[in-house]
Design a protein around this motif. Structure first.
Motif, PDB file in Angstrom:
ATOM      1  N   LEU A 434       6.411  -8.976  12.844  1.00 32.80           N
ATOM      2  CA  LEU A 434       6.221 -10.354  12.378  1.00 32.80           C
ATOM      3  C   LEU A 434       4.861 -10.577  11.721  1.00 32.80           C
ATOM      4  O   LEU A 434       4.647 -11.606  11.077  1.00 32.80           O
ATOM      5  N   THR A 435       3.930  -9.634  11.889  1.00 36.03           N
ATOM      6  CA  THR A 435       2.646  -9.769  11.192  1.00 36.03           C
ATOM      7  C   THR A 435       2.756  -9.365   9.725  1.00 36.03           C
ATOM      8  O   THR A 435       1.820  -9.570   8.956  1.00 36.03           O
ATOM      9  N   HIS A 436       3.900  -8.772   9.327  1.00 33.64           N
ATOM     10  CA  HIS A 436       4.113  -8.477   7.907  1.00 33.64           C
ATOM     11  C   HIS A 436       4.412  -9.790   7.178  1.00 33.64           C
ATOM     12  O   HIS A 436       5.236 -10.591   7.632  1.00 33.64           O
ATOM     13  N   PRO A 437       3.763 -10.042   6.052  1.00 35.50           N
ATOM     14  CA  PRO A 437       3.920 -11.350   5.377  1.00 35.50           C
ATOM     15  C   PRO A 437       5.336 -11.659   4.925  1.00 35.50           C
ATOM     16  O   PRO A 437       5.690 -12.835   4.765  1.00 35.50           O
ATOM     17  N   ALA A 438       6.172 -10.631   4.732  1.00 32.41           N
ATOM     18  CA  ALA A 438       7.524 -10.885   4.243  1.00 32.41           C
ATOM     19  C   ALA A 438       8.544 -11.071   5.354  1.00 32.41           C
ATOM     20  O   ALA A 438       9.668 -11.506   5.097  1.00 32.41           O
ATOM     21  N   CYS A 457      16.714  -0.519  16.850  1.00 27.80           N
ATOM     22  CA  CYS A 457      17.303  -1.077  15.636  1.00 27.80           C
ATOM     23  C   CYS A 457      16.677  -2.454  15.430  1.00 27.80           C
ATOM     24  O   CYS A 457      16.758  -3.310  16.317  1.00 27.80           O
ATOM     25  N   ALA A 458      16.028  -2.666  14.293  1.00 25.12           N
ATOM     26  CA  ALA A 458      15.364  -3.933  14.008  1.00 25.12           C
ATOM     27  C   ALA A 458      16.193  -4.733  12.999  1.00 25.12           C
ATOM     28  O   ALA A 458      16.399  -4.290  11.859  1.00 25.12           O
ATOM     29  N   VAL A 459      16.684  -5.869  13.439  1.00 24.53           N
ATOM     30  CA  VAL A 459      17.368  -6.805  12.537  1.00 24.53           C
ATOM     31  C   VAL A 459      16.314  -7.780  12.038  1.00 24.53           C
ATOM     32  O   VAL A 459      15.621  -8.422  12.843  1.00 24.53           O
ATOM     33  N   ILE A 460      16.167  -7.894  10.709  1.00 24.40           N
ATOM     34  CA  ILE A 460      15.082  -8.710  10.159  1.00 24.40           C
ATOM     35  C   ILE A 460      15.592  -9.706   9.118  1.00 24.40           C
ATOM     36  O   ILE A 460      16.605  -9.481   8.467  1.00 24.40           O
ATOM     37  N   VAL A 461      14.858 -10.797   9.019  1.00 24.22           N
ATOM     38  CA  VAL A 461      15.038 -11.776   7.951  1.00 24.22           C
ATOM     39  C   VAL A 461      13.733 -11.816   7.182  1.00 24.22           C
ATOM     40  O   VAL A 461      12.663 -11.951   7.780  1.00 24.22           O
ATOM     41  N   SER A 467      10.826  -2.506   1.662  1.00 24.79           N
ATOM     42  CA  SER A 467      11.552  -1.275   1.984  1.00 24.79           C
ATOM     43  C   SER A 467      11.271  -0.830   3.423  1.00 24.79           C
ATOM     44  O   SER A 467      10.300  -1.276   4.052  1.00 24.79           O
ATOM     45  N   ASP A 468      12.111   0.081   3.898  1.00 27.06           N
ATOM     46  CA  ASP A 468      11.889   0.654   5.235  1.00 27.06           C
ATOM     47  C   ASP A 468      10.531   1.341   5.299  1.00 27.06           C
ATOM     48  O   ASP A 468       9.806   1.216   6.293  1.00 27.06           O
ATOM     49  N   ASP A 469      10.202   2.093   4.251  1.00 24.77           N
ATOM     50  CA  ASP A 469       8.922   2.812   4.240  1.00 24.77           C
ATOM     51  C   ASP A 469       7.742   1.849   4.288  1.00 24.77           C
ATOM     52  O   ASP A 469       6.733   2.118   4.944  1.00 24.77           O
ATOM     53  N   LYS A 486      14.295   3.032  14.414  1.00 29.47           N
ATOM     54  CA  LYS A 486      14.899   4.094  13.604  1.00 29.47           C
ATOM     55  C   LYS A 486      15.703   3.494  12.455  1.00 29.47           C
ATOM     56  O   LYS A 486      15.941   4.146  11.438  1.00 29.47           O
ATOM     57  N   GLN A 487      16.118   2.249  12.632  1.00 31.78           N
ATOM     58  CA  GLN A 487      16.982   1.608  11.647  1.00 31.78           C
ATOM     59  C   GLN A 487      16.541   0.168  11.423  1.00 31.78           C
ATOM     60  O   GLN A 487      16.143  -0.528  12.364  1.00 31.78           O
ATOM     61  N   PHE A 488      16.600  -0.265  10.164  1.00 34.62           N
ATOM     62  CA  PHE A 488      16.354  -1.665   9.822  1.00 34.62           C
ATOM     63  C   PHE A 488      17.626  -2.255   9.225  1.00 34.62           C
ATOM     64  O   PHE A 488      18.250  -1.659   8.342  1.00 34.62           O
ATOM     65  N   VAL A 489      18.014  -3.417   9.734  1.00 32.90           N
ATOM     66  CA  VAL A 489      19.175  -4.142   9.223  1.00 32.90           C
ATOM     67  C   VAL A 489      18.686  -5.484   8.705  1.00 32.90           C
ATOM     68  O   VAL A 489      17.957  -6.199   9.410  1.00 32.90           O
TER      69      VAL A 489
END
Length: 519
Positions: A434-438, A457-461, A467-469, A486-489
């Motif tokens: 959540l500290t990422h601005p996007a 597994c991270a579900v994000i809005v 990108s994942d990277d 390991k995974q972003f959704v």
């Protein structure tokens, strides 16, 4: 008794037998005691002693092994870290523990800087390699204390005096320091000998594949108590060929690890290139083991698997599933799916929310009591009030017992998941993302993984494409790698309750059914 007396006793009884082996480095019990008491005497002369905290950040090596005994014999509290954590995480451990001294391995100077900034109490820093200005050198302390060590006497302690701050992951917030005491750990050593390795002796050899800062460190204490040498690989990363070569070379009879490592070791071609007939106890803990992996290990190694279930707060002493309860062919003795029966001297109960014991076969919270239960969380009355209720320690895990008293774990009351034997608590990962601005909303869940047992597994809005990277690069300075999802959704919105809370149960259902976006 000061638990550090175990080293003194074995050094007098078996002075010339090896106690620590790594590559060409072989240190006898007499030499170990001399080195430990030399460093302890030098630190005592510098004003360090009973009750002071020693923070240690190191890879597996001889000084890390010795540092526990230095702390114990001084009456200090040993505060080892997981070497994979980040500098901010180490800084929190230093600050929350009140560490006045820190020992660090080569290449971790930036960890010391982070701890210094967060911990005003820190006044003594010891480098295993070349020290910086204002720091002490470990080798110099050995020389400085050598003339003093013949008259060194371990500190007088009481049963409840703290020995080790065992940092354990919870379901929310920062890790908590579980207080392990001299008396409690004396019971744990005896309990491990009774339940896990009853035939351990000075002829035994123990292969150390896990960090000595945590579960492998507990097992090292047990091996010291019986004069069994600890054998460490030369490399810092798991090399299955090296591991099996060491088993053959040193006639290893016991090792402690997690199911993931058992799987990797027994599936590697090296297992058939070396003689492993000396193995008697392959002890695994920290996570469930898939039945297929268990059967493969049994057919490869024979009936040597020993499972135990426990938490850092109970130092592993909840249940044991000994070798004779493991059977690849589902024989009459096999207890498939069980994590065993209560450990010697320990009591397990399944309780409801009111603290009432539930009938056989009924799921509820797994609770435990007995001498292996820790003294509580350091400086955390709220956490203590939550986990000590109705006269029991509450594990937060769910399960039931059968008519013979064998325990079956069916789930966890918390969101915490175990990846490769390490606890990961989602809130910490979520807060870092959540500290990422996007990133505007996030929910992290542990999902089944063939290799690691569970992975995040991270579900994000998000408000913009990321990108994942880019997300992993954002996490790199904030979280240890094993905590990374390991995974972003990516979803447009999160399912929420009528109170506006993110509903992880609903999210999990959507993920498991393959629904890409909630209605």
């Amino acid at each position: 008794m000061n638990l550090g007396e175990l080293l003194g006793q074995v050094a007098r009884r078996l002075p010339d037998l090896p106690g620590f082996i790594r590559g060409e480095q072989q240190v006898s019990w007499r030499q170990l005691l001399h080195r430990v008491d030399s460093v302890a005497a030098a630190l005592r002369a510098r004003g360090l002693g009973k009750g002071d905290r020693l923070l240690v950040h190191s890879r597996n090596n001889l000084p890390l092994f010795e540092s526990a005994w230095v702390a114990f014999r001084l009456g200090m509290v040993w505060v080892p870290t997981n070497v994979r954590i980040t500098p901010p995480e180490a800084a929190y451990l230093g600050s929350s523990s009140g560490a006045v001294a820190m020992l660090y391995d080569e290449g971790f100077e930036h960890y010391v800087d982070a701890v210094r900034q967060a911990s005003p109490a820190l006044r003594t820093v010891i480098a295993m390699a070349a020290p910086r200005a204002g720091e002490l050198a470990y080798d110099a302390l050995l020389d400085e204390g050598a003339p003093l060590q013949p008259g060194f006497r371990p500190a007088e302690v009481n049963y409840n005096d703290p020995l080790w701050f065992f940092y354990t992951s919870g379901t929310t917030g920062h890790p908590k320091a579980g207080v392990l005491t001299h008396g409690q750990m004396a019971f744990v050593v005896n309990n491990h000998l009774a339940d896990l390795m009853p035939c351990l002796s000075q002829q035994s050899r123990s292969l150390v594949l896990a960090p000595l800062s945590h579960g492998a460190g507990i097992h090292a204490l047990v091996n010291v108590a019986r004069g069994a040498a600890c054998v460490l690989p030369v490399g810092d990363r798991l090399d299955c060929d090296e591991a099996w070569r060491l088993v053959q070379q040193h006639r290893i009879d016991n090792l402690f690890t997690v199911p993931t490592i058992v799987k990797m070791l027994t599936e590697d071609p090296a297992v058939s290139r070396y003689d492993h007939s000396s193995l008697r106890y392959v002890i695994y803990a920290g996570a469930p083991m898939y039945r297929a992996d268990q059967c493969h290990a049994l057919r490869t190694l024979g009936k040597v698997l020993v499972q135990y279930y426990g938490l850092g707060e109970v130092t592993g002493n909840i249940t044991v599933l000994p070798a004779d309860c493991h059977d690849a062919d589902d024989g009459p003795q096999a207890k498939v799916g069980s994590c065993g029966y209560p450990r010697t001297g320990m009591q397990v109960a399944i309780l409801d929310e009111q603290g009432r014991e539930l009938p056989t076969g009924t799921d509820g919270e797994i609770c435990v009591r007995g001498p292996a239960v820790f003294a509580g969380y350091y400086d955390n009355p709220q956490a203590n009030a939550e986990c000590f209720r109705h006269g029991w320690f509450h594990t937060g895990d769910l399960g039931h017992v059968d008519e013979h008293g064998y325990l079956f774990i069916t789930g966890r009351a918390s969101d915490m998941y175990i990846s490769g034997g390490s606890n990961v608590y989602p809130r910490e990962v979520e807060e870092a993302l959540l500290t990422h601005p996007a990133v505007t909303e996030v929910a992290v869940l542990g999902m089944p993984d063939d290799k690691w047992g569970e992975c995040g597994c991270a579900v994000i809005v998000t408000t913009a494409q990321v990108s994942d990277d880019q997300l992993l690069a954002h996490l790199e300075p904030r979280l240890a790698r094993y905590k990374w999802p390991k995974q972003f959704v990516r979803w447009h919105e999160m399912p929420k309750s009528g109170y506006g809370k993110i509903v992880k149960k609903h999210i999990r259902t959507l993920l498991e059914t393959g629904t890409e976006q909630p209605a």
